[in-house]
Each structure stands twice: as C-alpha cells, then as structure tokens.
Write an enzyme that holds these catalytic residues in place. Structure first.
Site, PDB file in Angstrom:
ATOM      1  N   HIS A  26       0.838  -1.197   0.000  1.00  0.00           N
ATOM      2  CA  HIS A  26       0.000   0.000   0.000  1.00  0.00           C
ATOM      3  C   HIS A  26       0.869   1.242   0.000  1.00  0.00           C
ATOM      4  O   HIS A  26       2.031   1.217   0.416  1.00  0.00           O
ATOM      5  CB  HIS A  26      -0.952   0.020   1.205  1.00  0.00           C
ATOM      6  CG  HIS A  26      -0.282   0.325   2.507  1.00  0.00           C
ATOM      7  ND1 HIS A  26      -0.162   1.607   3.007  1.00  0.00           N
ATOM      8  CD2 HIS A  26       0.296  -0.481   3.428  1.00  0.00           C
ATOM      9  CE1 HIS A  26       0.455   1.569   4.168  1.00  0.00           C
ATOM     10  NE2 HIS A  26       0.749   0.311   4.454  1.00  0.00           N
ATOM     11  N   CYS A  27       0.302   2.349  -0.498  1.00  0.00           N
ATOM     12  CA  CYS A  27       0.949   3.655  -0.419  1.00  0.00           C
ATOM     13  C   CYS A  27       0.053   4.543   0.435  1.00  0.00           C
ATOM     14  O   CYS A  27      -0.695   4.054   1.273  1.00  0.00           O
ATOM     15  CB  CYS A  27       1.177   4.238  -1.816  1.00  0.00           C
ATOM     16  SG  CYS A  27      -0.335   4.463  -2.780  1.00  0.00           S
ATOM     17  N   ALA A  28       0.117   5.845   0.252  1.00  0.00           N
ATOM     18  CA  ALA A  28      -0.626   6.759   1.122  1.00  0.00           C
ATOM     19  C   ALA A  28      -2.135   6.604   0.987  1.00  0.00           C
ATOM     20  O   ALA A  28      -2.878   6.787   1.949  1.00  0.00           O
ATOM     21  CB  ALA A  28      -0.225   8.203   0.831  1.00  0.00           C
ATOM     22  N   THR A  29      -2.607   6.247  -0.208  1.00  0.00           N
ATOM     23  CA  THR A  29      -4.054   6.217  -0.439  1.00  0.00           C
ATOM     24  C   THR A  29      -4.553   4.921  -1.064  1.00  0.00           C
ATOM     25  O   THR A  29      -5.754   4.676  -1.071  1.00  0.00           O
ATOM     26  CB  THR A  29      -4.477   7.369  -1.370  1.00  0.00           C
ATOM     27  OG1 THR A  29      -3.764   7.247  -2.617  1.00  0.00           O
ATOM     28  CG2 THR A  29      -4.173   8.724  -0.747  1.00  0.00           C
ATOM     29  N   ARG A  30      -3.652   4.071  -1.598  1.00  0.00           N
ATOM     30  CA  ARG A  30      -4.096   2.934  -2.412  1.00  0.00           C
ATOM     31  C   ARG A  30      -3.582   1.600  -1.883  1.00  0.00           C
ATOM     32  O   ARG A  30      -2.449   1.492  -1.430  1.00  0.00           O
ATOM     33  CB  ARG A  30      -3.600   3.089  -3.859  1.00  0.00           C
ATOM     34  CG  ARG A  30      -3.899   4.419  -4.480  1.00  0.00           C
ATOM     35  CD  ARG A  30      -3.293   4.495  -5.870  1.00  0.00           C
ATOM     36  NE  ARG A  30      -3.256   5.872  -6.368  1.00  0.00           N
ATOM     37  CZ  ARG A  30      -2.748   6.224  -7.537  1.00  0.00           C
ATOM     38  NH1 ARG A  30      -2.225   5.307  -8.322  1.00  0.00           N
ATOM     39  NH2 ARG A  30      -2.748   7.477  -7.910  1.00  0.00           N
TER      40      ARG A  30
END
Length: 467
Positions: A26-30
C-alpha cells in the site's frame, strides 16, 4: 467480523481470491495488488465495496483507492489473512518488468526522485517561512526592520534552505544506486565527490570564477544543484559496481569493489558525464522556461488543463526533474501554482457532484473525496467520482486551465514543490498568498459551476453501470 475485515475479504474475493494474488502493498491512499491474471478481477464488484473510492489497473498493479488512514487498516486486515505482503519498492521492481520502454523509464524516474521529495518539500517550507518572517510588514509588527536581523540568524536560515540543494547530487546518486541495485552508500559518496569543496563551486564559476583545467582543455567544476550528471553517474556506477562484484573474489570484495567503482566513476563523472549532461540539463531548463514563458497565459491554460490527464497515465513523475531544476536555479517554482489549479479544480468538480446528488452513497463518496483533493490528493476525486461520470472530470480540466491561466498571468512562484492547494499555502507566504488563494478560488469556482450546470445530474446514476 469487523467492518474493515469484511471490506478486506470482499476486495480479495473480487480480485480472484488468494490464488490470484502475488503480493499486496500500500501507499498513502491505495491498496496495491499484484495479480496473476487481471481478467479475473470483477471491476464493478470492487467499485461497489464500502469505502472503495475507485480502482484501476496500472503499472502492473491493481490499485484500489481507499484514502489516507483507511488503506493502512485494510492492509493490516489483508496481512492477517496470510497473503504475501511486500513493500511498494519491491512491487515497483516487479512491475518495472512490465509495460513498454517509456512506461518503464518513467516509473524508474519516479522511483529515484520520489524518495527525495520530502526533504525538498521541507526546504520549500523553510523558504516560505523565511519569506514570511523577512517581510517588512511582518517585522514591523515586532518593531523591527530588515536591518535589525542579525547575520547569524540569516546564516541559520540559509542552512535550512540551501543544504538540500547544495548536496542534491549526493541525494540523487544515493537514490539512483538504490534503485539500480548498487550499494547506496557508494552512491552517496560518489555524489558527495561531485560537490567536494576541493572543486570550484558551480555557482561561483557561473558568476566569473575560473574552473579547473585538466589536460589543458577539460574544464572541471563542482556540480552543486545538478541533477542529470548525478543521475547518469548513479545508473552507470550501480551497473559498474555489480559487474566488478561478479568478477572479484569474495575475500577481496569489501576492498576492491568500492575502490574501483569510486575511482572509475569519479573520473568519468568529472571529465565526461558531468560536462555532457550538465549541458543537456541546461537545454531542458531553457526549454521548460520557454514553455512557462509563453505569452497571454497560454502555458498556464495548457498545463492546468492537461496535468490531471497526465496524472491518470502515471507518467507525471517526469516533471519532478523539471521542478527540481527550477528550484535549484531560481529558488522558485512557477510550475507548482499551475499544478495546484489543476488539483483544486478536480476537488471543485467532485464537490459539485456531492452537493447536487440525492444519492447518499455518492454524496458520502464525493464530499470526502473533494476535501482530499483540497489537501492535494486527487485520486479519490478522479477515480471515485469524476471519471466515473466523465463530464465532471472534463469540467475539472477546464477549471484547471482557468486557474492555471490566472497563475501564469500573475506570475506567482512557489518556494518548493510536491504540496498543493491548502498545504501549498506554505509555499506562498512571501507576499504571494492572496494571489495563490485567487488561483485556487478561480479553479474551484469554474469547475464547480460548470459541473453543477452541465456536468452532472442524478440521471447519470442510472446511465452509469458502476454507480
């Protein structure tokens, strides 16, 4: 079963189940899922899962937009299910094997420069705060004038604002070695050699100081603030190190590999790579300035309109190089204000959808997504709302062009990069804050009004199969 666990399970089932998943990151939003067979993904099912703001396949990954904070909790639930977890960097390496040459190249450029951006963001904020503190009107509140500011305080602010750019080649070479499989500390030292105080300072040479002459004709200078020479040296250095390591006996590796890598690469960097690619860098900079300097605000209209289309394609990281060049050479970034308009406008379009619709689910999706865009993150607004119904996205593009036009004709320039809209105000505290607010208001208002009047009605809910 908790709600987040239920959502995680629904997402896994909708992408083909555990057997169709290589890894999850995962990243900041996804939530980023590497799938084996993308044809097993049930797109409509994924988009209708609670808290999901949109989903799409890009860069070899199936990316499910959940938003800041939520994505961390969903990822934790996925991990508890025993699925293979990987870092975003590991997934990027796997995804880098997919796509055409241009896509792979731009992904690699992003992998190199994205880790550097946080320190450049901090530097931009320091520049903005220094601009605010040094304004005569602000000083007058405390009964001071610019002449009352001590030299030591100014020196302290210069340390905050100049250090990252003075040692930028070291940061670039470190990150490039990391991405291309070299030893990062060797890359860091190579980059530091390019800005060694033993070399004539690049800025000093630019204002009349003499470079060193090797062999009577090769001018050698430090590469303070240079990006491309360090980037190319990093690529070649990482590949050279790996080749040397394969040929050196293990007992001698610790001594011979870094010695030969640094010896060969600093010679190549100072005598060949530096002069050649610094010239290329100058041409890129002049080309960027020519575009930004187009008359009648044309650059603002074009960039403001097209920016979010470029974001969708995933190749927007290529502009990091241009923004870094602008900041390094001029201490300001006119590109940021135009990009801010494009981001704010998508938020304005999503806000219009959220306020106009009678659908509770769409309202609950659109309003938080618009606020996310006003914080500088447009993916929830774009993929969750605007692109679903097409016309809100187009109205957002028009709003971005309108705001970009205002940014271009007023000539406002940020002191940093990578933050926009509300957080971006910190980059315009040096007397430009009112113009910055105007740019955002124009972008948001145009996108909002056009979306409200022409871009959306609840009839689209029935027409759109994903609603």
């Amino acid at each position: 079963m908790s709600e987040n666990k239920k959502i995680a399970q629904e997402i896994i089932d909708a992408v083909g189940g555990p057997d169709n998943i290589q890894s999850v990151a995962h990243c900041a939003t996804r939530l980023r899922i590497m799938v084996i067979d993308k044809d097993q993904i049930e797109q409509e099912t994924v988009e209708n899962i609670n808290k999901v703001k949109g989903a799409f396949f890009n860069s070899g990954q199936y990316q499910v937009i959940l938003g800041t904070g939520t994505v961390n909790r969903i990822h934790e639930e996925v991990e508890k299910m025993g699925l293979s977890s990987s870092t975003k960097a590991e997934q990027s390496k796997e995804a880098a094997k997919k796509g055409n040459f241009l896509q792979r190249s731009i992904r690699t450029l992003g992998d190199v420069f994205v880790p550097i951006i946080p320190v450049l963001v901090a530097t931009g904020l320091f520049m903005g705060l220094r601009g605010l503190v040094m304004q005569e009107q602000i000083l007058a509140i405390f009964g001071l004038t610019p002449d009352d500011i001590s030299a030591n305080f100014l020196l302290f602010t210069e340390i905050l604002t100049d250090t990252a750019f003075i040692f930028l080649p070291a940061l670039v070479a470190w990150s490039t070695f990391r991405v291309f499989g070299g030893t990062p500390i060797i890359g860091l030292v190579l980059g530091l050699m390019l800005v060694s105080p033993a070399l004539p300072n690049a800025w000093g040479v630019a204002t009349g100081a003499d470079p060193l002459l090797f062999f009577g004709f090769i001018p050698v200078v430090g590469y303070q603030g240079a990006v491309l020479p360090a980037f190319i040296a990093g690529i070649l250095g990482a590949k050279l190190e790996r080749n040397i390591r394969r040929r050196v006996p293990e007992a001698l590796d610790l001594i011979v590999t870094p010695f030969l890598t640094l010896l060969i690469m600093i010679g190549a960097a100072l005598f060949v790579i530096g002069p050649v690619f610094h010239t290329v860098e100058e041409y890129i900079l002049h080309g960027t300035l020519a575009v930004l300097g187009m008359p009648f605000g044309i650059a603002g209209i074009l960039i403001g309109f097209l920016n979010q289309i470029i974001v969708i394609t995933g190749v927007h990281h290529i502009f990091n190089l241009l923004e870094i060049q602008l900041l390094e050479n001029f201490g300001s970034n006119p590109y940021n204000a135009i990009v801010t308009a494009s981001v704010a406008a998508q938020g304005g379009a999503a806000l219009a959808v959220g306020l106009k619709t009678k659908s509770k689910k769409l309202k609950a999706l659109a309003l938080p997504s618009s606020f996310s865009a006003f914080l500088g993150i447009t993916e929830p607004a774009i993929f969750g709302v605007n692109l679903r119904y097409i016309t809100p996205f187009i109205m957002g593009l028009i709003g971005g062009g309108a705001g970009g036009f205002v940014a271009a004709i007023t000539g406002i320039e940020g002191t940093g990069m990578a933050i926009t809209v509300i957080p971006g105000t910190l980059l315009y505290l040096n007397g430009q804050i009112l113009l910055y607010i105007l740019v955002n208001l124009v972008a948001i208002s145009v996108a909002f009004v056009l979306t409200w009047l022409f871009g959306f009605s609840d009839k689209k809910l029935k027409e759109n199969v994903h609603a």
